[in-house]
Motif scaffolding. Sequence first.
Motif, mmCIF file in Angstrom:
data_model
loop_
_atom_site.group_PDB
_atom_site.id
_atom_site.type_symbol
_atom_site.label_atom_id
_atom_site.label_comp_id
_atom_site.label_asym_id
_atom_site.label_seq_id
_atom_site.Cartn_x
_atom_site.Cartn_y
_atom_site.Cartn_z
ATOM 1 N N VAL A 296 42.210 61.475 39.838
ATOM 2 C CA VAL A 296 43.059 62.289 40.725
ATOM 3 C C VAL A 296 43.101 61.626 42.094
ATOM 4 C CG1 VAL A 296 43.583 64.631 41.501
ATOM 5 C CG2 VAL A 296 42.209 64.293 39.450
ATOM 6 N N GLY A 297 43.719 60.457 42.146
ATOM 7 C CA GLY A 297 43.752 59.705 43.388
ATOM 8 C C GLY A 297 45.070 59.735 44.130
ATOM 9 N N ARG A 298 46.137 60.245 43.460
ATOM 10 C CA ARG A 298 47.453 60.235 44.091
ATOM 11 C C ARG A 298 48.123 61.586 43.878
ATOM 12 N NH1 ARG A 298 51.333 56.662 41.986
ATOM 13 N NH2 ARG A 298 50.466 57.151 39.939
ATOM 14 N N THR A 299 48.821 62.065 44.868
ATOM 15 C CA THR A 299 49.457 63.381 44.784
ATOM 16 C C THR A 299 50.581 63.422 43.760
ATOM 17 O OG1 THR A 299 50.928 62.797 46.631
ATOM 18 C CG2 THR A 299 48.897 63.988 47.164
ATOM 19 N N VAL A 300 51.144 62.250 43.392
ATOM 20 C CA VAL A 300 52.243 62.212 42.424
ATOM 21 C C VAL A 300 51.750 61.906 41.011
ATOM 22 C CG1 VAL A 300 53.949 61.548 44.148
ATOM 23 C CG2 VAL A 300 52.726 59.766 42.862
ATOM 24 N N GLY A 301 50.440 61.730 40.834
ATOM 25 C CA GLY A 301 49.904 61.311 39.555
ATOM 26 C C GLY A 301 49.739 62.445 38.561
ATOM 27 N N LEU A 302 49.437 62.076 37.325
ATOM 28 C CA LEU A 302 49.208 63.068 36.276
ATOM 29 C C LEU A 302 48.000 63.928 36.591
ATOM 30 C CD1 LEU A 302 49.878 60.920 33.069
ATOM 31 C CD2 LEU A 302 51.303 62.758 33.990
ATOM 32 N N GLY A 303 46.934 63.316 37.107
ATOM 33 C CA GLY A 303 45.743 64.083 37.432
ATOM 34 C C GLY A 303 46.028 65.177 38.442
ATOM 35 N N ALA A 304 46.806 64.853 39.465
ATOM 36 C CA ALA A 304 47.148 65.847 40.481
ATOM 37 C C ALA A 304 48.015 66.958 39.892
ATOM 38 C CB ALA A 304 47.869 65.182 41.648
ATOM 39 N N GLY A 305 48.959 66.582 39.023
ATOM 40 C CA GLY A 305 49.794 67.599 38.381
ATOM 41 C C GLY A 305 48.980 68.550 37.526
ATOM 42 N N ILE A 306 48.014 68.011 36.806
ATOM 43 C CA ILE A 306 47.141 68.840 35.980
ATOM 44 C C ILE A 306 46.287 69.746 36.856
ATOM 45 C CG2 ILE A 306 45.170 68.750 34.402
ATOM 46 C CD1 ILE A 306 46.455 66.068 33.355
#
Length: 250
Positions: free
Chosen positions: A11-21
């Motif tokens: 979860v290193g970027r606000t646009v990434g999959l981790g942030a979305g999850i």
Amino acid sequence: MTRKSALITGVGRTVGLGAGIARRLAVDGWDLALSYWHPYDQRVNGTTNPAAEVQELIPELEALGSRVIALPGDLEDSKTPGELVAAARMELGTLSGLVLSHAEGVDSGLLTTSVKSFDRHFAVNVRASWQLINAFALQCNDLGGAIVALTSDHTVNNLPYGASKGALDRIVLAAARELGDRRVSSNALNPGPVDTGWMTEEVRRDLTGRQPTGRLGTPADVAGVVAFLLSQDGRWVNGQLIKADGGFSA
């Protein structure tokens, strides 16, 4: 009512999959431990100020009611996975969700991949994932938990990434059997192409044209599937390699 808690990697970027999850799980009432590694986002994604992105995400999740902790960690280091799970558990209590959305992903083919790159991909995508699953399962209580790992079938001209994701799939599916007596479900999720900032306009047009839905997937699309698999309603889904890609692979 006791709140659920989960560790989400990558979860290193606000646009990434981790942030979305993370956003979706926050809406669903989860407390969250977010792991990230700034040097990777700078090296591979070209993120100029990754620290700011994580700090931007945390108050957004807290505003949704989640307790959030951020845990930096280099998953190439074999000590990191156990330390991440231990730190998350110490702050949030026993974890009932583990989402593996981290990855080392540097394109290279059969003739151009270096041994160093190959080893790094397997250390991060395979060894660290196994260690995270191990540590997560050992700390689960009688209520068990759920594991979801993001995978991919992109292999051509992407040897170390694709091969390591194939190995990850086998570990995750084995966990469904081996951890069943601990009431832990385990699934691999292939979301197909999702534009998280890595696509050029040419790539975006090509992939969109190959999508029967007429659009590319979004982190929110992926997050909805992950949220279901982590929920009690989704626990009966176990040991599956799920393609939730809008029909891209059909």
